[in-house]
Design an enzyme around this catalytic site. Structure first.
Site, PDB file in Angstrom:
ATOM      1  N   HIS B 130      42.905  -8.525 -51.740  1.00 33.89           N
ATOM      2  CA  HIS B 130      44.292  -8.969 -51.690  1.00 33.89           C
ATOM      3  C   HIS B 130      44.532  -9.781 -52.967  1.00 33.89           C
ATOM      4  CE1 HIS B 130      47.727 -11.375 -50.271  1.00 33.89           C
ATOM      5  NE2 HIS B 130      47.863 -10.538 -49.266  1.00 33.89           N
ATOM      6  N   ASP B 208      37.069 -14.389 -48.407  1.00 34.94           N
ATOM      7  CA  ASP B 208      38.425 -14.426 -47.867  1.00 34.94           C
ATOM      8  C   ASP B 208      38.350 -13.870 -46.438  1.00 34.94           C
ATOM      9  OD1 ASP B 208      41.005 -13.934 -47.079  1.00 34.94           O
ATOM     10  OD2 ASP B 208      41.543 -12.699 -48.804  1.00 34.94           O
ATOM     11  N   GLN B 211      41.502 -11.741 -42.806  1.00 31.26           N
ATOM     12  CA  GLN B 211      41.613 -10.579 -41.908  1.00 31.26           C
ATOM     13  C   GLN B 211      40.439 -10.457 -40.962  1.00 31.26           C
ATOM     14  OE1 GLN B 211      44.205  -8.818 -41.487  1.00 31.26           O
ATOM     15  NE2 GLN B 211      45.421  -9.229 -43.318  1.00 31.26           N
ATOM     16  N   LYS B 234      47.722 -15.698 -38.920  1.00 32.17           N
ATOM     17  CA  LYS B 234      47.202 -14.368 -38.597  1.00 32.17           C
ATOM     18  C   LYS B 234      46.380 -14.385 -37.305  1.00 32.17           C
ATOM     19  CE  LYS B 234      46.840 -12.701 -43.376  1.00 32.17           C
ATOM     20  NZ  LYS B 234      48.077 -11.941 -43.581  1.00 32.17           N
ATOM     21  N   CYS B 373      50.045  -6.275 -51.248  1.00 36.77           N
ATOM     22  CA  CYS B 373      49.466  -7.262 -52.176  1.00 36.77           C
ATOM     23  C   CYS B 373      48.107  -6.798 -52.682  1.00 36.77           C
ATOM     24  CB  CYS B 373      49.355  -8.649 -51.545  1.00 36.77           C
ATOM     25  SG  CYS B 373      50.943  -9.334 -51.086  1.00 36.77           S
TER      26      CYS B 373
END
Lengths: 142, 415
Positions: B130, B208, B211, B234, B373
């Site tokens: 991303h 990261d 997700q 999220k 993104c």
């Protein structure tokens, strides 16, 4: 239920775009993109003998039905107008021609061709710039 | 990611009743919300926790000596402990509240990168990133003279680990930064292997987790990462809060990111000294109600169970890949169902994703259309954009059917 946004005239311009292609030695040219979705439109303009009146506009690129159909309609709309007239062309005139309700996001799609054309004319003729110039990589204001 | 024997099976229809957003119709149709990878919907339990906090416990945290300030501080710090437990971090003082995963990664890129990167140094990210885990590194590399390299993908949309050693020949590898789960195509990345390789190079590994934390049980110690970033919105929490976990010794040695109130130890005209962790990195009034909401969201998800959530999403992904592969002219991106999270990216031949998503919206189906993104990834796939359907604990099979049926209608409009 889809007649509102995807009415026949839009789909017709999308599938059979008018003015699709490029010009080898254009009098005005700009590349535009919509940073939200990555859509791209390149505009090529040839002026008539007076050097002011638009003789022909071609466009190439890839994008959604709305951006491509609106640009196709635009090429028909601006032929015969001067650079100064097109620089002052109100977006509502194009929107009326498109004739469909657009959400704010899709409005950006619909305006991509017109904005790019105005940038091309600005670069070639010094005419007024359009509102909102984000995404125009090759725009040189110096 | 498969649930172990004995895992409770998730009843998505029952879960769905906790989410008020589904009580409405969109364009006269039931809402099929298939954009949870962008942001998740909110359970009533989380919303009520925030309302109760505002109604009964609200005051500024840490400084007041009165009852409300103590309650507010307890709310904020209780949420910090819940985040620690969510990712099995060793110490709650290593949990820094930020706005979102993007800010978490910027914190590391600035506070660690600006002071530790220089000419000849290399930051390795992946083609799956991303922009949030690529642009901050590109920016800081540009400021420090370091370079950024991209770990390529295989044709299956998985990271090509065999390319790592080749990339390392181009500089001193100081940072390796990848996502745990790809937001675009759902690939689950082998973080343990990547982190181990980074450490062999003497580099830090930045993960990261935006997700992955909503969908998988996370153990940052088992993963072996140095930093882990999450976004609260999220994982059923409110917008405006996320968290960074970092290894304590690294955080201790780092300069602050934002300066100002609360993050200090002493302030004089000549010199200011920084507060202890986590306060050194939390300048200004904290997002305390958001933290309480995030804590309640974590409670909610843990009550359902992360093994059950992961299993449910895995089944949905497999079902969706099956249903969508029947649609003529469709291209599906990403790895096979057994190696992906609940994210399915696709294109319909000759129809732009914006048009697909617009016509689906008319049928009550919300998907994401665009570059997600991830412009370097879109470039790699050779497309400007894709359609993306993503699933969560409240997603039911009927929504995927609604999507598949909707795609046939899209094709009819463009026939």
């Amino acid at each position: 239920m889809f007649d509102d946004m995807y009415r026949e005239v839009i789909l017709d311009h999308y599938k059979n775009p008018r003015g699709h292609g490029t010009l080898d030695d254009p009098d005005a040219h700009a590349d535009g993109q919509n940073p939200l979705c990555g859509d791209e439109v390149s505009i090529y303009v040839a002026f008539g003998e007076d050097g002011e009146t638009i003789d022909e506009v071609k466009f190439s690129g890839r994008g959604c039905a709305i951006s491509q159909a609106a640009t196709s309609m635009l090429t028909e709309m601006v032929a015969g107008r001067t650079a100064v007239q097109v620089a002052a062309l109100d977006k509502d005139e194009l929107l009326e021609e498109i004739g469909i309700p657009l959400t704010p996001v899709r409005l950006k799609c619909a305006m991509l061709g017109l904005t790019t054309l105005k940038v091309a004319l600005h670069k070639a003729k010094g005419t007024a710039l359009p509102e909102g110039l984000a995404g125009f990589d090759d725009l040189d204001l110096s | 990611m498969a649930a172990t024997a004995g895992t409770r099976k998730l009843n998505a229809h029952a879960v769905r009743a906790d989410f008020p957003i589904f009580e409405q119709k969109i364009h006269g149709k039931p809402l099929a919300f298939l954009d949870s990878a962008a942001s998740s919907q909110k359970p009533r339990q989380m919303l009520e926790a925030m309302t109760t906090f505002y109604e009964t416990s609200y005051a500024n945290v840490h400084r007041g000596v009165y009852v409300l300030a103590e309650r507010a501080t307890a709310g904020l710090e209780g949420a910090r402990e819940k985040v620690r437990a969510l990712i099995n971090a060793p110490d709650a003082r290593e949990i820094i509240f930020v706005r979102n995963a993007t800010e978490a990664i910027n914190l590391v890129a600035y506070s660690w990168g600006m002071n530790n990167l220089g000419p000849g140094d290399l930051v390795i990210v992946s083609e799956l990133e991303h922009h949030s885990n690529f642009v901050p590194w590109q920016y800081v590399a540009g400021k420090t003279g370091a370079r950024v390299a991209m770990l390529p993908l295989t044709d299956d949309g998985e990271l090509d680990l065999s390319a790592l050693d080749g990339l390392a020949k181009d500089g001193n590898v100081k940072v390796v930064a990848t996502n745990h789960v790809s937001n675009s195509i759902g690939t689950i990345n082998p973080i343990e292997k990547l982190a181990a390789w980074a450490h062999e190079q003497g580099a830090i590994f930045v993960c990261d987790g935006a997700q992955s934390a909503p969908h998988l049980a996370i153990d940052v110690q088992a993963l072996g990462v140095d930093f882990f970033a999450i976004s609260g919105h999220k994982l059923c929490g409110p917008s405006g809060i996320g968290a960074l976990w970092g290894r304590g010794d690294l955080l201790q040695a780092m300069e602050p990111f934002l300066t100002g109130g609360h993050m200090i130890s002493s302030v004089r005209l000549e010199k200011t000294t920084w507060g202890e962790l986590p306060h050194k990195f939390e300048a200004g009034t904290a997002p305390m109600a958001e933290a309480v909401g995030l804590g309640a969201a974590i409670d909610y998800l843990q009550d359902v169970g992360f093994d059950a959530i992961a299993q449910h999403e895995h089944e949905l992904a497999a079902y969706a890949l099956g249903r969508l592969s029947e649609v003529p002219g469709i291209t599906l991106y990403g790895p096979p169902a057994d190696r992906r999270a609940g994210i399915v990216s696709f294109n319909l031949d000759g129809i732009h994703p914006h048009d697909v998503a617009q016509i689906l919206d008319m049928q009550g189906v919300a998907i994401r259309a665009g570059h997600h993104c991830c412009q370097p990834l879109m470039h790699k796939l050779g497309v400007a954009a894709t359609n993306r359907a993503s699933f969560y604990l409240y997603t039911v099979q009927e929504e995927i059917d609604q999507l598949a049926d909707g795609l046939y209608t899209v094709q009819k409009v463009f026939a």
